[in-house]
Design a protein around this motif. Structure first.
Motif, mmCIF file in Angstrom:
data_model
loop_
_atom_site.group_PDB
_atom_site.id
_atom_site.type_symbol
_atom_site.label_atom_id
_atom_site.label_comp_id
_atom_site.label_asym_id
_atom_site.label_seq_id
_atom_site.Cartn_x
_atom_site.Cartn_y
_atom_site.Cartn_z
ATOM 1 N N PRO A 1 -14.698 14.277 2.122
ATOM 2 C CA PRO A 1 -16.037 14.871 2.131
ATOM 3 C C PRO A 1 -16.079 16.216 1.406
ATOM 4 N N GLY A 2 -17.122 16.397 0.596
ATOM 5 C CA GLY A 2 -17.304 17.650 -0.117
ATOM 6 C C GLY A 2 -16.710 17.669 -1.507
ATOM 7 N N MET A 3 -15.962 16.636 -1.896
ATOM 8 C CA MET A 3 -15.356 16.597 -3.230
ATOM 9 C C MET A 3 -16.114 15.617 -4.115
ATOM 10 N N SER A 4 -16.407 16.038 -5.331
ATOM 11 C CA SER A 4 -17.081 15.170 -6.280
ATOM 12 C C SER A 4 -16.070 14.298 -7.014
ATOM 13 N N LEU A 5 -16.577 13.257 -7.664
ATOM 14 C CA LEU A 5 -15.712 12.391 -8.453
ATOM 15 C C LEU A 5 -15.076 13.176 -9.598
ATOM 16 N N GLU A 6 -15.831 14.099 -10.161
ATOM 17 C CA GLU A 6 -15.309 14.902 -11.269
ATOM 18 C C GLU A 6 -14.140 15.771 -10.805
ATOM 19 N N GLU A 7 -14.253 16.357 -9.612
ATOM 20 C CA GLU A 7 -13.154 17.163 -9.077
ATOM 21 C C GLU A 7 -11.926 16.302 -8.810
ATOM 22 N N LEU A 8 -12.157 15.121 -8.242
ATOM 23 C CA LEU A 8 -11.044 14.213 -7.978
ATOM 24 C C LEU A 8 -10.366 13.811 -9.280
ATOM 25 N N GLN A 9 -11.171 13.540 -10.311
ATOM 26 C CA GLN A 9 -10.606 13.163 -11.603
ATOM 27 C C GLN A 9 -9.734 14.277 -12.181
ATOM 28 N N SER A 10 -10.152 15.533 -11.975
ATOM 29 C CA SER A 10 -9.395 16.656 -12.518
ATOM 30 C C SER A 10 -8.029 16.808 -11.864
ATOM 31 N N LYS A 11 -7.860 16.238 -10.693
ATOM 32 C CA LYS A 11 -6.589 16.313 -9.973
ATOM 33 C C LYS A 11 -5.779 15.026 -10.090
ATOM 34 N N SER A 12 -6.239 14.133 -10.971
ATOM 35 C CA SER A 12 -5.573 12.841 -11.170
ATOM 36 C C SER A 12 -5.079 12.725 -12.606
ATOM 37 N N GLY A 13 -3.968 12.046 -12.781
ATOM 38 C CA GLY A 13 -3.394 11.893 -14.111
ATOM 39 C C GLY A 13 -3.717 10.581 -14.776
ATOM 40 N N ALA A 14 -4.659 9.820 -14.193
ATOM 41 C CA ALA A 14 -5.096 8.551 -14.779
ATOM 42 C C ALA A 14 -6.605 8.445 -14.591
ATOM 43 N N LYS A 15 -7.248 7.639 -15.427
ATOM 44 C CA LYS A 15 -8.688 7.444 -15.341
ATOM 45 C C LYS A 15 -9.053 6.796 -14.002
ATOM 46 N N LEU A 16 -10.077 7.347 -13.354
ATOM 47 C CA LEU A 16 -10.602 6.786 -12.115
ATOM 48 C C LEU A 16 -11.883 6.036 -12.389
ATOM 49 N N HIS A 17 -12.052 4.912 -11.732
ATOM 50 C CA HIS A 17 -13.250 4.093 -11.893
ATOM 51 C C HIS A 17 -13.982 3.998 -10.566
ATOM 52 N N THR A 18 -15.270 3.709 -10.626
ATOM 53 C CA THR A 18 -16.062 3.501 -9.413
ATOM 54 C C THR A 18 -16.530 2.048 -9.391
ATOM 55 N N ARG A 19 -16.834 1.595 -8.184
ATOM 56 C CA ARG A 19 -17.316 0.226 -8.039
ATOM 57 C C ARG A 19 -18.761 0.153 -8.534
ATOM 58 N N SER A 20 -19.075 -0.859 -9.321
ATOM 59 C CA SER A 20 -20.415 -1.004 -9.867
ATOM 60 C C SER A 20 -21.345 -1.620 -8.847
ATOM 61 N N TRP B 1 0.857 -1.181 0.000
ATOM 62 C CA TRP B 1 0.000 0.000 0.000
ATOM 63 C C TRP B 1 0.890 1.227 0.000
ATOM 64 N N VAL B 2 0.364 2.334 -0.483
ATOM 65 C CA VAL B 2 1.107 3.594 -0.527
ATOM 66 C C VAL B 2 0.288 4.685 0.149
ATOM 67 N N VAL B 3 0.965 5.510 0.947
ATOM 68 C CA VAL B 3 0.353 6.681 1.577
ATOM 69 C C VAL B 3 1.098 7.906 1.069
ATOM 70 N N MET B 4 0.364 8.859 0.458
ATOM 71 C CA MET B 4 1.035 10.026 -0.114
ATOM 72 C C MET B 4 0.027 11.139 -0.379
ATOM 73 N N ASP B 5 0.507 12.348 -0.623
ATOM 74 C CA ASP B 5 -0.359 13.434 -1.073
ATOM 75 C C ASP B 5 -0.878 13.096 -2.467
ATOM 76 N N HIS B 6 -2.052 13.644 -2.807
ATOM 77 C CA HIS B 6 -2.648 13.328 -4.108
ATOM 78 C C HIS B 6 -1.939 14.056 -5.239
ATOM 79 N N THR B 7 -1.415 15.246 -4.931
ATOM 80 C CA THR B 7 -0.686 16.028 -5.928
ATOM 81 C C THR B 7 0.602 16.567 -5.319
ATOM 82 N N THR B 8 1.494 17.051 -6.167
ATOM 83 C CA THR B 8 2.704 17.709 -5.693
ATOM 84 C C THR B 8 2.343 19.107 -5.177
#
Length: 214
Positions: A195-214, A142-149
């Motif tokens: 809390p308070g962050m949408s999936l779309e906001e999280l995706q905008s701060k990520s450099g890879a596609k994010l998926h949700t559990r079906s 497992w890795v623990v880190m900040d989401h962005t630099t």
């Protein structure tokens, strides 16, 4: 912007560790996890410098300068804890006896690759330490880190741009914004969002596609 604190991230990781696991904690943020596991739970923390049964940081005035973790931070021993030779410690790691290793990271790729020891081919980092051994030898990583630099660049990426520590070994990432599983053949799957962050906001701060559990 709201974010999980380092203590929050450590607490989330600690709560997910099953009873009875032997766990190695890497230098930096991962060491905070030991402070979040009460003595009523059986989690055996191992440090590659030869500590088995490592406890939380000592209370002020109770420090033992001869009892440290791999990051040279003073620690305690849980009841039944022990000290062993450095070679024996690495025999545990290389022999596949560590159930889980938690490391810090510079980047994690959607295929589970980890870069956590250098930011360029000419980095002045003194050494990779035991991270490569742990990435290859631990049963889970497992890795623990900040989401962005600090300047906002994603650390969750399609492919790592920094020198690699281990290949395809990361199965979960705890960041300041989310908890993500790394699913082979799919990529990052969101388990939790601050809390308070949408999936779309999280995706905008990520450099890879994010998926949700079906």
């Amino acid at each position: 912007m709201a974010s999980f604190s380092r203590t929050d991230m450590a607490a989330k990781a600690a709560a997910d560790i099953p009873e009875g696991w032997v766990v190695n904690l890497g230098i930096g943020m991962p060491t905070l996890i030991a402070d979040q596991v009460p003595l009523t739970r059986e989690v055996i923390f191992q440090s590659e410098n030869g500590v088995l049964g490592m406890g939380p940081a000592p209370e002020k005035g109770q420090e033992n300068p001869w009892l440290i973790n791999a990051g040279k931070q003073m620690v305690t021993l849980r009841p039944g804890g022990s000290i062993c030779h450095h070679a024996d410690s690495f025999a545990m790691i290389r022999g596949g006896h560590i159930d889980l290793c938690v490391l810090g990271g510079f980047e994690v790729a959607e295929n589970g690759d980890l870069a956590n020891w250098a930011t360029s081919e000419n980095d002045t980092a003194p050494a990779v330490g035991g991270a490569m051994d742990l990435g290859a030898g631990a049963k889970r990583l497992w890795v623990v880190m900040d989401h962005t630099t600090k300047d906002g660049r994603p650390k969750i990426v399609e492919r790592c741009g920094y020198p690699l520590t281990s290949l395809g070994s990361v199965s979960r990432v705890y960041t300041s914004l989310a908890v993500l599983d790394v699913v082979q053949g799919l990529g990052f799957v969101v388990r939790d969002i601050v809390p308070g962050m949408s999936l779309e906001e999280l995706q905008s701060k990520s450099g890879a596609k994010l998926h949700t559990r079906s």
